[in-house]
Motif scaffolding. Structure first.
Motif, PDB file in Angstrom:
ATOM      1  N   PRO A   1       7.768 -14.402 -12.270  1.00 49.32           N
ATOM      2  CA  PRO A   1       8.409 -13.515 -11.277  1.00 49.32           C
ATOM      3  C   PRO A   1       7.391 -12.496 -10.613  1.00 49.32           C
ATOM      4  CG  PRO A   1       9.216 -13.103 -13.350  1.00 49.32           C
ATOM      5  CD  PRO A   1       8.290 -14.472 -13.481  1.00 49.32           C
ATOM      6  N   ALA A   2       7.582 -11.978  -9.648  1.00 54.04           N
ATOM      7  CA  ALA A   2       6.505 -10.842  -8.844  1.00 54.04           C
ATOM      8  C   ALA A   2       7.251 -10.394  -7.679  1.00 54.04           C
ATOM      9  CB  ALA A   2       5.397 -11.426  -8.697  1.00 54.04           C
TER      10      ALA A   2
ATOM     11  N   TYR B   1       0.387   6.158  -4.750  1.00 52.24           N
ATOM     12  CA  TYR B   1       1.363   5.033  -4.109  1.00 52.24           C
ATOM     13  C   TYR B   1       0.926   3.722  -5.071  1.00 52.24           C
ATOM     14  CZ  TYR B   1       3.110   2.126  -0.110  1.00 52.24           C
ATOM     15  OH  TYR B   1       3.894   1.235   0.793  1.00 52.24           O
ATOM     16  N   GLU B   2      -0.176   3.473  -5.620  1.00 55.14           N
ATOM     17  CA  GLU B   2      -0.415   2.372  -6.679  1.00 55.14           C
ATOM     18  C   GLU B   2       0.410   2.504  -7.788  1.00 55.14           C
ATOM     19  OE1 GLU B   2      -4.304   0.747  -7.420  1.00 55.14           O
ATOM     20  OE2 GLU B   2      -3.737   1.593  -9.171  1.00 55.14           O
ATOM     21  N   GLN B   3       0.950   3.677  -8.236  1.00 54.39           N
ATOM     22  CA  GLN B   3       1.537   3.817  -9.456  1.00 54.39           C
ATOM     23  C   GLN B   3       3.069   3.773  -9.369  1.00 54.39           C
ATOM     24  OE1 GLN B   3      -0.255   4.093 -11.931  1.00 54.39           O
ATOM     25  NE2 GLN B   3       1.041   4.277 -13.719  1.00 54.39           N
ATOM     26  N   GLN B   4       3.462   3.244  -8.261  1.00 61.62           N
ATOM     27  CA  GLN B   4       4.869   2.702  -8.158  1.00 61.62           C
ATOM     28  C   GLN B   4       5.337   1.873  -9.229  1.00 61.62           C
ATOM     29  OE1 GLN B   4       6.452   3.038  -3.980  1.00 61.62           O
ATOM     30  NE2 GLN B   4       4.474   2.253  -3.476  1.00 61.62           N
ATOM     31  N   GLN B   5       6.393   1.927  -9.706  1.00 62.16           N
ATOM     32  CA  GLN B   5       6.910   0.974 -10.625  1.00 62.16           C
ATOM     33  C   GLN B   5       7.464  -0.420  -9.944  1.00 62.16           C
ATOM     34  OE1 GLN B   5       7.290   0.885 -14.206  1.00 62.16           O
ATOM     35  NE2 GLN B   5       6.127   2.724 -14.181  1.00 62.16           N
TER      36      GLN B   5
ATOM     37  N   VAL C   1       5.943  -2.333  -7.926  1.00 58.50           N
ATOM     38  CA  VAL C   1       4.900  -2.809  -7.002  1.00 58.50           C
ATOM     39  C   VAL C   1       3.641  -2.318  -7.350  1.00 58.50           C
ATOM     40  CG1 VAL C   1       6.961  -3.401  -5.241  1.00 58.50           C
ATOM     41  CG2 VAL C   1       5.617  -1.130  -5.339  1.00 58.50           C
ATOM     42  N   GLY C   2       3.241  -1.738  -8.309  1.00 61.23           N
ATOM     43  CA  GLY C   2       2.113  -1.084  -8.397  1.00 61.23           C
ATOM     44  C   GLY C   2       1.024  -2.290  -8.558  1.00 61.23           C
TER      45      GLY C   2
END
Length: 316
Positions: free
Chosen positions: A282-283, A253-257, A259-260
């Motif tokens: 930007p974020a 889940y943490e590895q999503q491009q 939003v990681g």
């Protein structure tokens, strides 16, 4: 002062996010807690100003302040990312952090490189810029940087530059690349090199079995990475995979491009390390639904790893 990086460096180097206050300023108190936390959970070293450290969002003075603060506070070896559009900025930061006591620097290729010769030439010129007495880490991250380095090209770079002592391996898929590099080494075509792996640790279980020396990444449970590396080095394969498998849903889940980093900062905030999960703009932030999903993953992980047993979000 911590020793410099060598080709024998191993273990877990945590990639540190840069903590920010709600107003966007650097949160020094959280940075200190984060630095202490990495040592307390058994990390071998710390890497600052990496891609996940939001380095491009810092000005030159802020970047140097962050690096110096971590170097002063920790007894662990500190690696500093010095990648920059031009060699003047790279040289300036590398010189300053090495004078401050850094163990080495990390250099990533600019996305404009395309041919093998361009890549090899770039790193030769980078070494000329920072000095051949500075130990450095070659970052191989084609998913984000779009620069593809084959094992043969990596071997050329390492062969041309004795001060390159480590590969930060985060190609994907990349297990065969590790095997190819270790085969080069066995055949005498490549000198010994440390290989620490990134990608959030997503393939660390098998990367260790392929010949990696550890991890250099920023998963929000670096203590798990430390334990998996220790199990693997002792030959405790089942224990390594069991622990890794328990964390895999959250790690994935943490590895999503995109939003990681938001996920990573949120979990570190929930663990009491960061005061907030703020990123500089930007974020991309987390929706209420995403936070609920993370809370579910933490609760499920806690059944297998008590380190994930956190107080309910919002509780005093």
């Amino acid at each position: 002062m911590p020793r410099k990086l060598t080709e024998q460096t191993n273990g877990v180097y945590a990639i540190a996010p840069t903590p920010f206050r709600q107003d966007g300023g650097i949160d020094d108190a959280s940075l200190d807690r984060l630095t202490d936390f990495y040592a307390e959970v058994g990390c071998t070293g710390i890497t600052v100003l990496g891609i996940m450290g939001e380095a491009p969002k810092l000005d030159a003075a802020e970047a140097l302040d962050v690096a110096r603060r971590v170097i002063r506070r920790s007894t662990l070896p500190i690696v500093v990312g010095v990648s920059a559009p031009g060699f003047a900025a790279m040289r300036s930061l590398a010189t300053a952090v090495m004078e401050a006591g850094a163990a080495g620097v990390m250099i990533a290729p600019p996305p404009t490189l395309r041919t093998d010769d361009q890549i090899v030439t770039y790193f030769r010129q980078a070494v000329e810029a920072i000095g051949d007495d500075v130990p450095w880490v070659l970052q191989d991250y084609p998913l984000t940087l779009t620069v593809v380095m084959t094992p043969a090209v990596i071997a050329r770079i390492i062969g041309d530059n004795p001060s390159c002592v480590m590969l930060k391996h985060e190609d994907w898929p990349g297990l065969e690349k590790i095997s190819a590099l270790r085969a080069f080494q066995k055949d005498g075509k490549l000198r010994p090199i440390s290989i620490l792996c990134g990608n959030g640790g997503l393939f660390l279980d098998f990367e260790m079995e392929r010949g990696a020396d550890g991890a250099m990444t920023g998963y929000a449970f670096p203590d798990m990475l430390v334990d998996v590396v220790a199990h693997a080095r002792r030959g405790e394969r089942e224990a390594a995979h069991d622990l890794f498998d328990a964390h895999l849903p959250l790690l994935r889940y943490e590895q999503q491009q995109g939003v990681g980093l938001a996920v990573r900062k949120y979990v570190l905030m929930r663990r009491g390390i960061l005061a907030s999960d703020v990123q500089r703009k930007p974020a991309a932030g987390l929706s209420a639904a995403a936070k609920a999903e993370i809370e579910l993953l933490l609760a499920r992980l806690a059944r297998h790893d008590p380190r994930a047993q956190l107080a309910a979000a919002g509780a005093a």
